[in-house]
Design a protein around this motif. Structure first.
Motif, short mmCIF file in Angstrom:
data_model
loop_
_atom_site.label_atom_id
_atom_site.label_comp_id
_atom_site.label_asym_id
_atom_site.label_seq_id
_atom_site.Cartn_x
_atom_site.Cartn_y
_atom_site.Cartn_z
N MET A 1 -4.47 14.26 -22.21
CA MET A 1 -3.26 13.60 -21.91
C MET A 1 -2.44 13.51 -23.35
SD MET A 1 -3.60 10.33 -19.56
CE MET A 1 -3.99 10.74 -17.71
N GLU A 2 -1.53 14.33 -23.68
CA GLU A 2 -0.89 14.47 -25.11
C GLU A 2 0.61 14.28 -24.90
OE1 GLU A 2 -2.83 17.76 -27.64
OE2 GLU A 2 -2.15 18.65 -25.90
N GLY A 3 1.17 13.84 -26.03
CA GLY A 3 2.61 13.30 -26.13
C GLY A 3 3.00 12.01 -25.41
N LEU A 4 2.12 11.25 -25.12
CA LEU A 4 2.35 9.98 -24.74
C LEU A 4 3.06 9.03 -25.36
CD1 LEU A 4 -1.09 9.63 -22.99
CD2 LEU A 4 0.59 10.46 -22.02
N PRO A 5 3.92 8.14 -24.76
CA PRO A 5 4.23 6.85 -25.30
C PRO A 5 3.37 6.10 -25.87
CG PRO A 5 5.61 7.39 -23.57
CD PRO A 5 4.29 7.96 -23.34
N THR A 6 3.52 5.33 -27.16
CA THR A 6 2.44 4.52 -27.98
C THR A 6 2.41 3.29 -26.85
OG1 THR A 6 4.21 3.81 -29.33
CG2 THR A 6 2.63 5.42 -30.02
N GLY A 7 1.02 2.75 -27.09
CA GLY A 7 1.05 1.28 -26.05
C GLY A 7 -0.25 1.39 -25.71
N ALA A 8 -0.46 0.30 -24.79
CA ALA A 8 -1.78 0.11 -23.88
C ALA A 8 -1.78 0.69 -22.70
CB ALA A 8 -1.93 -1.35 -23.84
N TRP A 9 -2.69 1.64 -22.47
CA TRP A 9 -2.68 2.39 -21.45
C TRP A 9 -4.01 2.23 -20.45
CZ3 TRP A 9 0.45 6.59 -19.42
CH2 TRP A 9 1.51 6.76 -20.20
N SER A 10 -3.88 2.33 -19.08
CA SER A 10 -5.03 2.09 -18.19
C SER A 10 -5.31 3.34 -17.31
CB SER A 10 -4.71 0.95 -16.97
OG SER A 10 -4.67 -0.31 -17.68
N LEU A 11 -6.42 3.98 -17.64
CA LEU A 11 -6.56 5.10 -16.92
C LEU A 11 -7.68 5.00 -15.79
CD1 LEU A 11 -5.66 6.14 -19.54
CD2 LEU A 11 -7.19 7.86 -19.80
N ALA A 12 -7.55 5.70 -14.58
CA ALA A 12 -8.30 5.62 -13.62
C ALA A 12 -8.38 6.78 -12.65
CB ALA A 12 -8.09 4.20 -12.84
N HIS A 13 -9.52 6.71 -12.07
CA HIS A 13 -9.49 7.87 -10.68
C HIS A 13 -8.61 7.30 -9.66
CE1 HIS A 13 -11.21 10.01 -7.15
NE2 HIS A 13 -11.06 10.99 -8.15
N PRO A 14 -7.76 7.94 -9.13
CA PRO A 14 -6.86 7.55 -7.88
C PRO A 14 -7.35 6.84 -6.91
CG PRO A 14 -5.94 9.79 -8.76
CD PRO A 14 -7.34 9.49 -9.31
N LEU A 15 -8.70 7.13 -6.64
CA LEU A 15 -9.42 6.25 -5.55
C LEU A 15 -10.08 5.07 -5.98
CD1 LEU A 15 -10.77 9.22 -3.21
CD2 LEU A 15 -8.62 7.80 -2.93
N SER A 16 -10.08 4.91 -7.31
CA SER A 16 -10.90 3.93 -7.97
C SER A 16 -9.94 3.21 -8.77
CB SER A 16 -11.79 4.31 -8.66
OG SER A 16 -12.87 5.16 -7.95
N PRO A 17 -8.48 2.90 -8.29
CA PRO A 17 -7.59 2.04 -9.15
C PRO A 17 -8.06 0.87 -9.80
CG PRO A 17 -6.81 2.07 -6.97
CD PRO A 17 -8.11 2.88 -6.92
N HIS A 18 -9.03 -0.05 -9.26
CA HIS A 18 -9.55 -1.04 -9.47
C HIS A 18 -10.43 -0.86 -10.92
CE1 HIS A 18 -12.97 -0.02 -7.41
NE2 HIS A 18 -13.58 -0.84 -7.87
#
Length: 595
Positions: free
Chosen positions: A465-482
């Motif tokens: 993932m490139e060109g993202l706005p700075t800050g805290a991000w949460s990454l997950a698989h869509p079937l495992s959002p928790h």
């Protein structure tokens, strides 16, 4: 704690859908049904389907420190031997929207060179007609900071294709569009057409389309044809329900560069092809269901009554976003810009599955996105990287759009933002997950929308993932959002080594066994001696073919998706009543497990 969240996820999803289904059955479906178009919009178009307003013209852009006006180019049309041709008729169009472009033309000279001046600085398509030849059109972007480009068009000796297009009753269809590999033409009042095609084509597929009819094709054997040979074909088109879609409030009422769909009025989703812009009819054309239908696009929706042949999406109170694309201190123009509306729960369902608007920058890197309904929009940019492989990408935080106002996105530096590199792994087996989605969500302050991002892993399960706005991000698989992986994105920094898992292997941990992925099949890799799986009779080498919950074979109910459902249960379910279905040499066995 993780197991509790898992249990809540698996139970809450069915509960939410059951509740939503009940709501829809009771009357919530009516909320998906859009209202009719404003009567004041109907009749704004002439019966022919063309705009009653003056045709759009492209003004020559002026400016530049050296006082230059517009852009220029040279054109040469040559045959297959490289010899220039002089008996040529040129036509120019804006590649973005197909609008005709006028230019000052000099020539051709003895070398077959046409000199064009007074052109708009856009991506320009040049076409040419040469008697007895078929000419391949070409496109070149025109910019102030580039030398005057030369369009070289190849004219190939051609064969002639002629015929008729009729309906099922045998009556001619006028203005049907017929095309082959390179040649194309429109039918006259008698349904007749004629165009040139390259003689080197061996098997020619001729197709015809017309408003109100299905598209049909015919395969013509032209192998061994010589220049000047004539081939005849007749095409019969069955009737179909086509609807012309216009967008009030946008230039020429055209729904340019947006996703438009036509669905059942009570369903915002469709498995039909997207509606397409039809240059001949100067409208977006949709194939709609019979009876009532709903046209949806870019956050607007309108009801289409049975028998209606046109629909109007109302963008008269829409807003817009404008900004500039730069790389360092210089403008960049080899880009595509997309605005995506960030949805707001149930109220957005009538608007359609995705609200998106696209555009291109002008010669100075400036862009304008029009037809944006009020709300939060995120701008996504993809540019050609002229200095290396791949693309340059950039996304913005959510931008608030208000009715009849312009939101300034500012200067977007394509070398700016931060990035994340990582790998998506199967939480059950630890193996990489190729060609799978990874979703990201950027945190935001109180009352603000969070920035979404979505990428797909490559063949090795890796993602960038490139060109993202700075800050805290949460990454997950869509079937495992928790099951999120937290990452901090910093300006100018690529955070690598990030691992995202598809599941937390609840069932495996609780029951003391592990699995591996062998050719797409889950196989028991090991069983902990004395654990629940051991006591239940699970053995190493068992192939997991399904799962029962409360005695119900869910995998069998969903067919081809049964394997995915089995993985979902093993990765998330921590409730009672689960039985594995396993395959052994002596047949199928059921192994009940105590969660």
């Amino acid at each position: 704690m993780a197991q509790r969240r898992t249990w809540m996820f698996v139970v809450a999803v069915p509960v939410v859908f059951v509740g939503l289904f009940a709501l829809l059955v009771i009357g919530g479906l009516w909320a998906l049904r859009p209202s009719k178009a404003d009567p004041a919009l109907l009749g704004r178009r002439a019966a022919s389907g063309t705009s009653t307003a003056p045709a759009r013209s492209l003004a020559v852009r002026t400016g530049g420190e050296d006082g230059r006006t517009g852009c220029g180019a040279t054109v040469v049309v040559h045959d297959e031997a490289g010899a220039p041709l002089l008996d040529v008729a040129l036509s120019l169009a804006d590649k973005e929207d197909g609008a005709p472009v006028e230019a000052e033309v000099e020539g051709p000279d003895e070398a077959g060179v046409f000199a064009l001046s007074g052109l708009p600085c856009v991506a320009l398509e040049v076409r040419a007609e040469v008697p007895g030849h078929v000419v391949i059109p070409t496109t070149v972007p025109l910019q102030y900071d580039l030398a005057m480009p030369t369009f070289k068009l190849l004219a190939m000796a051609g064969i002639e294709v002629e015929g008729r297009v009729v309906d099922e009753a045998g009556d001619p269809i006028e203005n049907a569009h017929v095309k082959g590999v390179l040649g194309e033409a429109d039918t006259d009042a008698d349904g007749r057409f004629r165009f040139s095609e390259h003689q080197g084509v061996h098997r020619l597929l001729v197709s015809a389309e017309a408003f109100g009819f299905e598209t049909r094709s015919s395969l013509v054997d032209v192998e061994g044809a010589e220049a000047g040979d004539v081939f005849t074909v007749e095409l019969t088109l069955p009737s179909a329900r086509h609807v012309k879609v216009f967008c009030a409030g946008l230039p020429d009422d055209r729904c340019q560069d947006m996703l438009v769909s036509c669905t059942d009025p009570y369903s915002p989703f469709t498995n039909r092809d997207q509606c397409e812009i039809h240059e001949q009819l100067d409208a977006t054309i949709c194939v709609c269901p019979e009876g009532e239908a709903a046209v949806r696009g870019a956050g607007r929706a309108v009801l289409v009554e049975p028998g209606d042949t046109e629909a109007w999406l109302d963008f008269r109170d829409s807003g817009r976003i404008e900004g500039d694309l730069v790389r360092g201190s210089e403008p960049i123009v080899t880009c595509h810009i997309t605005a995506l509306r960030i949805p707001v729960a149930f109220e957005d369902l009538p608007r359609g599955g995705v609200a998106a608007v696209r555009t291109l920058p002008d010669g100075d890197g400036h862009f304008v996105l029009e037809g944006l309904v009020p709300g939060d929009w995120q701008v996504e940019v993809e540019c050609l990287n002229l200095d290396g492989p791949g693309e340059l990408t950039r996304s913005t935080p959510p931008l608030a759009v208000k009715a009849r106002t312009t939101t300034d996105a500012g200067a977007l530096d394509m070398d700016g933002g931060g990035g994340i590199e990582g790998i998506l792994v199967d939480g059950l087996t630890g193996a990489p997950e190729p060609h799978s989605p990874v979703a990201g969500l950027r945190a935001a302050g109180p009352g603000a929308r969070r920035s979404p991002a979505l990428v797909t892993t490559d063949g090795d399960g890796r993602f960038v993932m490139e060109g993202l706005p700075t800050g805290a991000w949460s990454l997950a698989h869509p079937l495992s959002p928790h099951l999120a992986t937290e990452v901090t994105v910093e300006e100018g920094v690529i955070t690598d080594g990030v691992v995202v898992e598809t599941a937390d292997a609840t069932a495996l941990v609780e029951n003391g066994f592990s699995v591996s992925n062998e050719g797409g099949t889950l196989v028991v890799a090991g069983v902990e001696e004395g654990g629940p799986a051991w006591d239940a009779g699970l053995v190493e080498g068992d192939e997991v073919s399904g799962v029962l919950i409360g005695g119900v074979d869910l995998a069998a109910m969903v067919g081809a998706s049964g394997g995915d459902l089995t993985r979902l249960v093993l990765g998330h379910w921590d409730g009672p009543g689960v039985t594995l279905v396993v395959e052994r040499e002596d047949g199928t066995h059921e192994v009940p497990l105590d969660w």
